[in-house]
Design a protein around this motif. Structure first.
Motif, PDB file in Angstrom:
ATOM      1  N   VAL A  77       0.835  -1.201   0.000  1.00  0.00           N
ATOM      2  CA  VAL A  77       0.000   0.000   0.000  1.00  0.00           C
ATOM      3  C   VAL A  77       0.869   1.250   0.000  1.00  0.00           C
ATOM      4  CG1 VAL A  77      -1.615   1.362   1.391  1.00  0.00           C
ATOM      5  CG2 VAL A  77      -2.017  -1.089   1.041  1.00  0.00           C
ATOM      6  N   LEU A  78       1.903   1.256   0.843  1.00  0.00           N
ATOM      7  CA  LEU A  78       2.792   2.411   0.934  1.00  0.00           C
ATOM      8  C   LEU A  78       3.513   2.679  -0.381  1.00  0.00           C
ATOM      9  CD1 LEU A  78       4.302   1.552   4.430  1.00  0.00           C
ATOM     10  CD2 LEU A  78       2.795   3.491   3.939  1.00  0.00           C
ATOM     11  N   GLU A  79       3.921   1.600  -1.053  1.00  0.00           N
ATOM     12  CA  GLU A  79       4.667   1.751  -2.304  1.00  0.00           C
ATOM     13  C   GLU A  79       3.772   2.184  -3.460  1.00  0.00           C
ATOM     14  OE1 GLU A  79       7.793   1.685  -2.661  1.00  0.00           O
ATOM     15  OE2 GLU A  79       8.757   0.294  -1.255  1.00  0.00           O
ATOM     16  N   HIS A  80       2.463   1.960  -3.352  1.00  0.00           N
ATOM     17  CA  HIS A  80       1.562   2.200  -4.478  1.00  0.00           C
ATOM     18  C   HIS A  80       0.531   3.290  -4.197  1.00  0.00           C
ATOM     19  CE1 HIS A  80       3.206  -1.778  -5.425  1.00  0.00           C
ATOM     20  NE2 HIS A  80       2.926  -1.492  -6.688  1.00  0.00           N
ATOM     21  N   LEU A  85       3.355   7.827  -4.822  1.00  0.00           N
ATOM     22  CA  LEU A  85       2.753   8.165  -6.118  1.00  0.00           C
ATOM     23  C   LEU A  85       2.192   9.579  -6.011  1.00  0.00           C
ATOM     24  CD1 LEU A  85       0.877   4.890  -7.162  1.00  0.00           C
ATOM     25  CD2 LEU A  85       3.159   5.656  -7.801  1.00  0.00           C
ATOM     26  N   ASN A  86       2.899  10.510  -6.646  1.00  0.00           N
ATOM     27  CA  ASN A  86       2.461  11.906  -6.598  1.00  0.00           C
ATOM     28  C   ASN A  86       1.464  12.251  -7.700  1.00  0.00           C
ATOM     29  OD1 ASN A  86       3.863  13.026  -4.314  1.00  0.00           O
ATOM     30  ND2 ASN A  86       5.762  12.717  -5.475  1.00  0.00           N
ATOM     31  N   ASP A  87       1.253  11.321  -8.613  1.00  0.00           N
ATOM     32  CA  ASP A  87       0.295  11.540  -9.696  1.00  0.00           C
ATOM     33  C   ASP A  87      -1.103  11.253  -9.151  1.00  0.00           C
ATOM     34  OD1 ASP A  87      -1.196  11.701 -11.982  1.00  0.00           O
ATOM     35  OD2 ASP A  87      -0.248   9.987 -12.988  1.00  0.00           O
ATOM     36  N   LEU A 136      -7.033   0.126  -2.466  1.00  0.00           N
ATOM     37  CA  LEU A 136      -5.731  -0.286  -1.926  1.00  0.00           C
ATOM     38  C   LEU A 136      -5.851  -1.592  -1.140  1.00  0.00           C
ATOM     39  CD1 LEU A 136      -4.412   3.200  -0.735  1.00  0.00           C
ATOM     40  CD2 LEU A 136      -3.612   1.885  -2.721  1.00  0.00           C
ATOM     41  N   GLN A 137      -6.867  -1.703  -0.319  1.00  0.00           N
ATOM     42  CA  GLN A 137      -7.052  -2.917   0.474  1.00  0.00           C
ATOM     43  C   GLN A 137      -7.313  -4.119  -0.434  1.00  0.00           C
ATOM     44  OE1 GLN A 137     -10.354  -2.761   3.171  1.00  0.00           O
ATOM     45  NE2 GLN A 137      -9.775  -4.657   4.235  1.00  0.00           N
ATOM     46  N   ARG A 138      -8.093  -3.912  -1.468  1.00  0.00           N
ATOM     47  CA  ARG A 138      -8.445  -5.010  -2.377  1.00  0.00           C
ATOM     48  C   ARG A 138      -7.258  -5.429  -3.250  1.00  0.00           C
ATOM     49  NH1 ARG A 138     -12.172  -2.445  -4.428  1.00  0.00           N
ATOM     50  NH2 ARG A 138     -11.174  -1.670  -6.329  1.00  0.00           N
ATOM     51  N   SER A 139      -6.452  -4.482  -3.667  1.00  0.00           N
ATOM     52  CA  SER A 139      -5.389  -4.745  -4.641  1.00  0.00           C
ATOM     53  C   SER A 139      -4.048  -5.132  -4.017  1.00  0.00           C
ATOM     54  CB  SER A 139      -5.177  -3.510  -5.525  1.00  0.00           C
ATOM     55  OG  SER A 139      -6.371  -3.130  -6.165  1.00  0.00           O
ATOM     56  N   PRO A 233      14.217   3.305   4.041  1.00  0.00           N
ATOM     57  CA  PRO A 233      13.333   2.594   3.121  1.00  0.00           C
ATOM     58  C   PRO A 233      11.859   2.682   3.523  1.00  0.00           C
ATOM     59  CG  PRO A 233      15.241   1.251   3.664  1.00  0.00           C
ATOM     60  CD  PRO A 233      15.263   2.423   4.595  1.00  0.00           C
ATOM     61  N   VAL A 234      11.005   2.779   2.538  1.00  0.00           N
ATOM     62  CA  VAL A 234       9.554   2.771   2.774  1.00  0.00           C
ATOM     63  C   VAL A 234       9.173   1.431   3.412  1.00  0.00           C
ATOM     64  CG1 VAL A 234       7.299   2.738   1.642  1.00  0.00           C
ATOM     65  CG2 VAL A 234       9.051   4.364   0.900  1.00  0.00           C
ATOM     66  N   GLY A 235       8.390   1.502   4.470  1.00  0.00           N
ATOM     67  CA  GLY A 235       7.971   0.290   5.172  1.00  0.00           C
ATOM     68  C   GLY A 235       8.741   0.023   6.445  1.00  0.00           C
ATOM     69  N   ARG A 236       9.818   0.793   6.709  1.00  0.00           N
ATOM     70  CA  ARG A 236      10.500   0.640   7.990  1.00  0.00           C
ATOM     71  C   ARG A 236       9.634   1.221   9.096  1.00  0.00           C
ATOM     72  NH1 ARG A 236      14.027  -3.009   8.988  1.00  0.00           N
ATOM     73  NH2 ARG A 236      15.068  -1.731  10.566  1.00  0.00           N
TER      74      ARG A 236
END
Length: 349
Positions: A77-80, A85-87, A136-139, A233-236
């Motif tokens: 979720v954090l990565e996506h 994602l700034n778009d 996000l939860q579903r994917s 790193p993202v997720g730490r």
């Protein structure tokens, strides 16, 4: 140090008793000692993030994510999502959310994390944010735990003097880190070296460090600190010693980081050599040999003794019995002689 909630919207939390309350949901900011900034989300919906609370980086096993099978999905979720994602237009299109602002995107991402982290019954107040949370939860797929931004593994080592204690392995995303032993260690002659015994002042990911402790060094300890600049790193995860909501990294600037490991060395026990004096009497080679021989002799036994041992007797039992009988007979003769002597004297009179 946690600065507080910066980009956020609102969410509605439903309790088990049927009540509901509105709570803020979104991105926090955290300042790193020495420079740098982190963007974080709260890991669980329970608890309160304490502004100005101090946090330390942690692995998942040392946080509320320990044993949580959804931890890898939270990282996905954090990565996506925002802010990775700034778009926002592209993110809204993927989620079917209409239009997203930074605030609604942060709120929807936080809601999805809360659902995965502890199964919270929570929904975003903004319809677009709620659609993002559902998407996000579903994917969400599963990603592995990210490596530490900077760490030393293990955090402590020990061993005898006159050896190299270690290794301590450097784990970092930085290209290079400085290596600095503490002043007390340097004063004792302790050095931080590589496997070949060469002093180390800089290291990279995977470098192995050793504490070289000279012979004759008194009992003590030492530490080494590595410092570098890199992105977390993202997720730490970051946890606090005070009761506060655990944070998980969603974005990071280049940050100044440090990690420390320690070494402890006890003096080996000293065994007095033959003929020397000490706290106790010296043991000579001869006396030691005699003691060993006596112990060996006492441990040896005949087959008959081994068989009698279980009954509490030994092979000497018949001899002892014979001596006892002889002493009884001799005692009886002495008594008879003493009784007879007065009678003989009376006859003579």
């Amino acid at each position: 140090m946690l600065d507080g909630l910066k980009t956020y919207g609102q969410a509605v939390l439903h309790a088990q008793d049927g009540s509901a309350r509105q709570i803020p949901a979104g991105l926090y900011e955290m300042r790193v000692d020495g420079g740098g900034m982190l963007q974080t989300y709260g890991v669980g919906v329970a608890g309160t993030a304490q502004p100005q609370a101090r946090y330390a980086e942690s692995g998942w096993s040392g946080s509320p994510l320990a044993g949580n099978g959804e931890a890898g999905r939270i990282r996905w979720v954090l990565e996506h999502s925002y802010p990775q994602l700034n778009d926002l237009a592209g993110l809204a299109k993927a989620a079917g959310a209409g239009a997203l602002t930074a605030e609604s995107a942060a709120a929807g991402t936080q809601v999805a994390i809360w659902r995965l982290a502890d199964g919270a019954q929570v929904e975003a107040a903004d319809p677009a944010a709620e659609k993002l949370a559902d998407y996000l939860q579903r994917s969400a797929g599963k990603l592995p735990e990210p490596p530490a931004s900077l760490g030393l593994d293990p955090g402590s080592v020990s061993g005898p003097v006159g050896t190299r204690l270690g290794p301590v392995t450097v784990r970092t995303g930085a290209q290079s880190v400085t290596v600095t032993p503490d002043a007390a260690a340097v004063a004792m002659g302790v050095r931080v070296v590589d496997a070949e015994g060469r002093p180390v002042t800089a290291a990279a990911n995977g470098s192995r460090l050793y504490f070289e402790v000279p012979v004759g060094t008194p009992d003590g300890s030492a530490s080494v600190t590595v410092q570098g600049s890199t992105k977390v790193p993202v997720g730490r995860v970051f946890t606090s010693e005070v009761p506060s909501q655990t944070q998980i990294v969603a974005g990071s600037s280049e940050s100044a980081l440090a990690a420390t490991a320690s070494a402890v060395w006890p003096q080996p026990a000293v065994v007095a050599e033959a003929g020397t004096t000490g706290d106790g009497p010296a043991v000579t080679q001869a006396s030691a040999a005699a003691a060993a021989a006596a112990a060996a002799a006492s441990s040896e036994s005949s087959p008959d003794e081994e068989r009698l041992a279980t009954s509490g007797s030994s092979a000497a039992t018949p001899i002892i019995a014979s001596l006892a009988v002889g002493l009884v007979v001799l005692g009886g003769l002495v008594v008879l002689l003493l009784r007879k002597r007065p009678l003989d004297e009376e006859d003579e009179a």
